[in-house]
Design a protein around this motif. Structure first.
Motif, short mmCIF file in Angstrom:
data_model
loop_
_atom_site.label_atom_id
_atom_site.label_comp_id
_atom_site.label_asym_id
_atom_site.label_seq_id
_atom_site.Cartn_x
_atom_site.Cartn_y
_atom_site.Cartn_z
N GLN A 1 12.41 -7.02 -15.46
CA GLN A 1 12.29 -8.02 -14.40
C GLN A 1 10.91 -7.90 -13.75
O GLN A 1 10.45 -6.79 -13.45
N LYS A 2 10.28 -9.01 -13.52
CA LYS A 2 8.94 -8.97 -12.95
C LYS A 2 8.98 -8.47 -11.51
O LYS A 2 9.83 -8.88 -10.72
N HIS A 3 8.04 -7.60 -11.18
CA HIS A 3 7.88 -7.16 -9.80
C HIS A 3 6.49 -6.57 -9.66
O HIS A 3 5.81 -6.33 -10.65
N PHE A 4 6.10 -6.36 -8.43
CA PHE A 4 4.82 -5.73 -8.14
C PHE A 4 5.02 -4.28 -7.70
O PHE A 4 6.09 -3.91 -7.20
N VAL A 5 3.97 -3.50 -7.88
CA VAL A 5 3.94 -2.13 -7.40
C VAL A 5 2.78 -2.00 -6.42
O VAL A 5 1.62 -2.22 -6.79
N GLU A 6 3.12 -1.69 -5.17
CA GLU A 6 2.11 -1.53 -4.13
C GLU A 6 1.80 -0.05 -3.95
O GLU A 6 2.69 0.80 -4.08
#
Length: 125
Positions: A1-6
């Motif tokens: 699943q697409k997500h961002f990592v901050e």
């Protein structure tokens, strides 16, 4: 699943600086307008800044104008938020997300997607 990592958050004294990074997991951000958001305890999530995929246009919340700078390096698949002259009211969990519509800007949060877990910024003596 697409997500961002901050990443890049931390504890800093008032007046200090931090640079946050936002990288997508498993996809390219080059086609997306990217926004940075923050949420302080007991408060609603607010938009801080965004950078357009089309022309690199940027905008900032009034509270951070002149202190924060958003940038993107599509070759590194990363968006940055350089924060200077930090204040205690900048404390919060900072998130990045993508706007597939390219219409939301700073005014609408609901179109943004692919949220990550955020990175904590604490400004304190």
């Amino acid at each position: 699943q697409k997500h961002f990592v901050e990443s890049g958050g931390g504890l800093v004294h008032p007046g200090g600086s931090l640079t946050l990074s936002c990288a997508p997991s498993g996809f390219s951000l080059s086609y997306y307008t990217i926004g940075w958001f923050r949420q302080a305890p007991g408060r609603e999530r607010e938009a801080v800044s965004y950078i357009s995929a089309k022309n690199g246009a940027t905008d900032y919340a009034d509270s951070v104008k002149g202190r924060f700078t958003i940038s993107r390096d599509d070759a590194k698949n990363t968006v940055y938020l350089q924060m200077t002259r930090l204040r205690s009211d900048d404390t919060g969990l900072y998130y990045c997300a993508a706007d597939p519509t390219d219409l939301a800007g700073l005014h609408f949060i609901s179109p943004y997607d692919y949220w990550g877990q955020g990175t904590q910024v604490t400004v304190s003596t």
